[in-house]
Write a protein that holds these residues in place. Structure first.
Motif, PDB file in Angstrom:
ATOM      1  N   THR A   1       0.847  -1.166   0.058  1.00 15.31           N
ATOM      2  CA  THR A   1       0.122  -0.037   0.008  1.00 15.31           C
ATOM      3  C   THR A   1       0.772   1.253  -0.107  1.00 15.31           C
ATOM      4  OG1 THR A   1      -0.111  -0.294   2.540  1.00 15.31           O
ATOM      5  CG2 THR A   1      -1.909  -1.070   1.081  1.00 15.31           C
TER       6      THR A   1
ATOM      7  N   TRP B   1       0.071   1.243  -6.538  1.00 19.93           N
ATOM      8  CA  TRP B   1      -0.446  -0.262  -6.190  1.00 19.93           C
ATOM      9  C   TRP B   1      -1.894  -0.303  -6.798  1.00 19.93           C
ATOM     10  CZ3 TRP B   1      -4.337  -1.298  -3.299  1.00 19.93           C
ATOM     11  CH2 TRP B   1      -4.694  -0.432  -2.289  1.00 19.93           C
ATOM     12  N   SER B   2      -2.672   0.541  -6.303  1.00 21.28           N
ATOM     13  CA  SER B   2      -4.066   0.499  -6.737  1.00 21.28           C
ATOM     14  C   SER B   2      -4.301   0.379  -8.571  1.00 21.28           C
ATOM     15  CB  SER B   2      -4.782   1.332  -5.982  1.00 21.28           C
ATOM     16  OG  SER B   2      -4.367   2.670  -6.595  1.00 21.28           O
TER      17      SER B   2
ATOM     18  N   ASP C   1      -4.216  -5.184  -5.882  1.00 25.88           N
ATOM     19  CA  ASP C   1      -5.477  -4.935  -5.240  1.00 25.88           C
ATOM     20  C   ASP C   1      -5.726  -6.272  -4.316  1.00 25.88           C
ATOM     21  OD1 ASP C   1      -5.689  -2.525  -5.392  1.00 25.88           O
ATOM     22  OD2 ASP C   1      -7.449  -2.777  -6.941  1.00 25.88           O
TER      23      ASP C   1
ATOM     24  N   VAL D   1      -3.181  -7.101  -1.695  1.00 24.26           N
ATOM     25  CA  VAL D   1      -3.685  -6.365  -0.307  1.00 24.26           C
ATOM     26  C   VAL D   1      -4.979  -6.991   0.514  1.00 24.26           C
ATOM     27  CG1 VAL D   1      -4.531  -3.905   0.254  1.00 24.26           C
ATOM     28  CG2 VAL D   1      -2.682  -4.099  -1.235  1.00 24.26           C
TER      29      VAL D   1
END
Length: 206
Positions: free
Chosen positions: A62, A83-84, A90, A93
């Motif tokens: 994150t 990262w998103s 995702d 995470v």
């Protein structure tokens, strides 16, 4: 010559078991079985390490974001990666967060039972439940790590027979963080697999 009665033998055996429990050599389970103290210690250690591994994977992933510029056909283009932007990241995470929560809950339960000098596994049904859940999460962590590895490799090597560049050159910090997160994801999967082995050992003996 003095003879011991069966009642006396039973009383002596009961006293010996009580002394062992009191001294910490064995842990009494709710089913009346006795487990070696080192078994519960290994279970507890695995929960702690799994919690830490999943938290490291979660936090590092994150925090993976970076701005830079890259040269493409003689032009300097600004690029930004986070990262998103990737569904695979995702996935890492999400799975890491769930495994961290699961590990924390199990760790709290284990500590409470050990303080009561009871076994961390109370019954065969409990052992089967832990075996199933740990196995599911182990495969989920492995799946997330594998999916993220594919995206990271693509960023590193680009696409063959095309002009897509190596994005990890200008985004070195981003790629390093993602790689570290993936490494701890696989490590967490290994720890969960080891936990299932302990569950199988318990089921085979008790």
């Amino acid at each position: 010559m003095a003879k011991t009665t069966p009642d006396a033998d039973h009383t002596a055996a009961t006293t010996k078991v009580a002394e062992d429990v009191e001294s910490g050599n064995v842990v009494a389970s709710r089913t009346g079985r006795k487990l070696p103290r080192n078994y519960d210690a290994m279970h507890l250690a695995l929960r702690v390490m799994c919690l830490l591994a999943s938290l490291v994977s979660l936090v590092v992933m994150t925090s993976a974001k970076e701005k830079s510029t890259m040269s493409l056909y003689g032009l300097d283009l600004p690029i930004y990666s986070k990262w998103s932007f990737s569904q695979s990241f995702d996935y890492v995470v999400g799975v890491s967060a769930v495994v961290a929560f699961h590990s924390l809950v199990q760790l709290i339960m284990n500590v409470r039972t050990l303080l009561k000098k009871s076994s961390t596994i109370s019954s065969r049904n409990h052992a089967w439940l832990l075996f199933a859940v740990d196995q599911v999460f182990a495969f989920a962590m492995m799946s997330a790590g594998s999916a993220a590895s594919g995206v990271t490799n693509l960023n590193k090597t680009g696409i063959k027979h095309s002009s897509l560049p190596d994005f990890c050159k200008p985004l070195q910090s981003f790629c390093d963080r993602v790689a570290l997160s993936i490494a701890f994801t696989f490590f967490g999967s290994f720890l969960l697999a080891m936990s299932t082995v302990l569950d199988v050992v318990w089921l085979s003996k008790y």
